[in-house]
Design an enzyme around this catalytic site. Structure first.
Site, short mmCIF file in Angstrom:
data_model
loop_
_atom_site.label_atom_id
_atom_site.label_comp_id
_atom_site.label_asym_id
_atom_site.label_seq_id
_atom_site.Cartn_x
_atom_site.Cartn_y
_atom_site.Cartn_z
N ASP A 1 -2.52 -9.66 5.56
CA ASP A 1 -3.28 -8.63 4.95
C ASP A 1 -4.30 -8.22 6.05
O ASP A 1 -5.17 -9.19 6.57
CB ASP A 1 -4.18 -9.35 3.62
N ASP A 2 -4.72 -7.04 6.23
CA ASP A 2 -5.85 -6.45 6.93
C ASP A 2 -5.90 -6.90 8.46
O ASP A 2 -6.80 -7.08 8.89
CB ASP A 2 -7.15 -6.80 6.38
N CYS B 1 -3.67 -1.45 0.87
CA CYS B 1 -2.76 -2.74 0.52
C CYS B 1 -1.57 -1.96 -0.35
O CYS B 1 -0.44 -1.91 0.05
CB CYS B 1 -3.49 -3.81 -0.19
N ASP C 1 -0.15 -5.33 7.20
CA ASP C 1 0.18 -4.25 6.02
C ASP C 1 -0.81 -2.77 6.33
O ASP C 1 -0.17 -1.73 6.09
CB ASP C 1 -0.15 -4.63 4.76
N HIS C 2 -1.71 -2.81 7.19
CA HIS C 2 -2.35 -1.66 7.43
C HIS C 2 -3.32 -1.94 8.74
O HIS C 2 -3.44 -3.04 8.93
CB HIS C 2 -3.16 -0.93 6.56
N HIS D 1 1.00 -5.92 -3.81
CA HIS D 1 -0.29 -6.31 -4.02
C HIS D 1 -0.57 -7.09 -5.41
O HIS D 1 0.11 -7.06 -6.33
CB HIS D 1 -1.01 -4.71 -4.35
#
Length: 463
Positions: free
Chosen positions: A42-43, A81, A308-309, A135
């Site tokens: 994540d992130d 997300c 994810d980003h 998510h």
């Protein structure tokens, strides 16, 4: 007699050929189907040792990159997300899924769509999940043989509550045994042992470095904040550079430094915490990879590792991901290790998307093609990371009265806000990797703008 002899020889040759063909077919049938280890973080921006950030200590992820293909230009389809993961796990663009925030479940509008883990499940695999893959609270429960969670109503956080939970630094005791990510790694190891005799799709999701940045105290001690450089476009609050449309930089950070300034000293402390979180996640990823090796499963398991980003750590004064169509908000790490692939150990500079992962895994594991896919299999680049590749990356961001669409090629990024009515930006990444100068209105680049605009509008005109 000669005729009979010739006939016998022909018959024997035919029988021998049939036996060889049967043996080959039996061997192919006996060969176990590849497993999949699908690791989501994540992130996570490409702030890793293997991506050239030498001060960040991520030896286990670096080891994976050295054994697989590392994609230097990989991009998410939405810098948030749920939209990003829904896009990746269905193989469709966000404007097709209709998922543009963290509250919508894709199957509410598309009950017949088959997600990536469900496609594997329907084709004889055990699909198992631990940690965050879809998510939180919006899991595709039926896609999992093991580990699916009931869907929950989206929780609404008040601004003060969000700041209190997110905008802080957390130091853990010991090895971080109390944290969910430590437990995720432990459960993933249990699942590898449970599933080792079956074809499996094992998805393992780690939450850090998502805010609040969190790690064991000893990992904070690995980093000296005084030696941490600030980005060249650092600002103490979100700042729109001269010549940029106002829409290009959201006026408020939503994860860190929420509604407050980031002094250079405080910024370095926060980046230090992010780096410590990366080392914590790397340690947990390493445990799972080590167990895969110990069990002898690595030789027949495709490993996919990704963020994810993207994420801002002070670039343009921003400390979050949501709403950003700048490079730092959309670029992600992506590593694929396909056992025996000719490209293993190399880096690909081709522009790829998270959208491409679904069709890639389907091809690598020999599954029937899934319907509705809008990405492209990366198999050619796993064989030859420098192979010809003509597919740009597309990213959507925003919501309400602020919607942006972006296209990224190997050299250029072009973005329009509100279909150009709220402005546009063009960046030349060969000359301007930090996106300091907007060339969209430069007459010398009018032809480039026209071509990228054409491709952008063509993509988003499609359902």
């Amino acid at each position: 007699m000669k005729f009979r002899s010739t006939t016998i020889r022909v018959l024997l040759a035919g029988l021998l050929l049939a036996a060889v063909t049967l043996t080959a077919a039996q061997a192919q049938e006996a060969k176990p189907r590849p497993n999949v280890l699908f690791v989501a973080v994540d992130d996570l921006r490409p702030e890793l040792g293997c991506y050239g950030v030498s001060q960040v200590k991520t030896p286990h992820i670096d080891r994976l990159a050295a054994a697989g293909v590392k994609f230097d230009r990989a991009y998410c389809q939405f810098p948030l997300c749920n939209p990003s993961r829904s896009s990746m796990l269905t193989g469709r663009h966000p404007h097709t899924t209709g998922v543009l925030d963290n509250t919508v479940w894709f199957k509410e509008a598309h009950p017949d769509w088959v997600s990536l883990p469900q496609h594997f499940q329907q084709n004889g695999y055990v699909s198992a999940r631990v940690g965050k893959i879809f998510h939180g609270g919006i899991d595709d429960t039926d896609a999992w043989s093991i580990g699916g969670d009931p869907r929950k109503p989206a929780a609404t956080k008040k601004p003060g509550q969000q700041a209190g939970q997110s905008d802080r630094i957390v130091e853990l005791d010991g090895d971080g045994e109390s944290h969910a990510d430590f437990k995720t790694a432990a459960r993933a190891i249990e699942l590898l042992n449970e599933l080792k005799a079956k074809p499996f799709f094992l998805a393992v999701g780690f939450t850090k470095p998502h805010s609040p940045p969190t790690a064991p105290k000893k990992m904070f001690a690995m980093y000296d904040p005084a030696k941490i450089p600030l980005p060249p476009d650092f600002a103490t609050t979100p700042t729109v550079p001269e010549g940029f449309p106002t829409a290009s930089v959201p006026p408020r950070s939503s994860d860190l430094f929420i509604g407050r300034e980031a002094s250079p000293e405080a910024a370095r402390e926060m980046i230090r915490a992010y780096h410590a979180s990366l080392t914590f996640t790397d340690t947990n990823v390493g445990k799972v990879l080590d167990e895969l090796d110990r069990l002898g499963l690595a030789k027949n398991t495709v490993v996919v590792f990704f963020g994810d980003h993207g994420y801002h750590l002070g670039e343009k004064g921003k400390w979050s991901k949501h709403g950003s169509l700048l490079e730092i908000g959309t670029r992600v790490p992506l590593i694929v290790r396909w056992p025996g692939a000719a490209g293993n150990g190399k880096t690909s500079g081709r522009t790829v998307q998270l959208l491409d992962v679904y069709p890639t895994l389907v091809e690598l594991c020999g599954l029937p093609a899934a319907s509705g896919q809008q990405g492209h299999s990366l198999a050619p680049l796993l064989r030859d990371p420098g192979a010809s590749w003509s597919h740009p990356a597309f990213t959507l961001a925003g919501g309400g009265n602020r919607i942006g669409h972006s296209i990224r090629t190997e050299r250029w990024r072009y973005t329009e806000w509100n279909k150009g009515e709220a402005g546009a930006v063009l960046f030349d990444h060969q000359a301007d990797p930090h996106e300091m100068k907007n060339l969209a209105a430069d007459a010398a680049h009018a032809q480039t703008v026209a071509e990228l605009k054409r491709q952008l509008h063509e993509r988003y005109a499609q359902p």
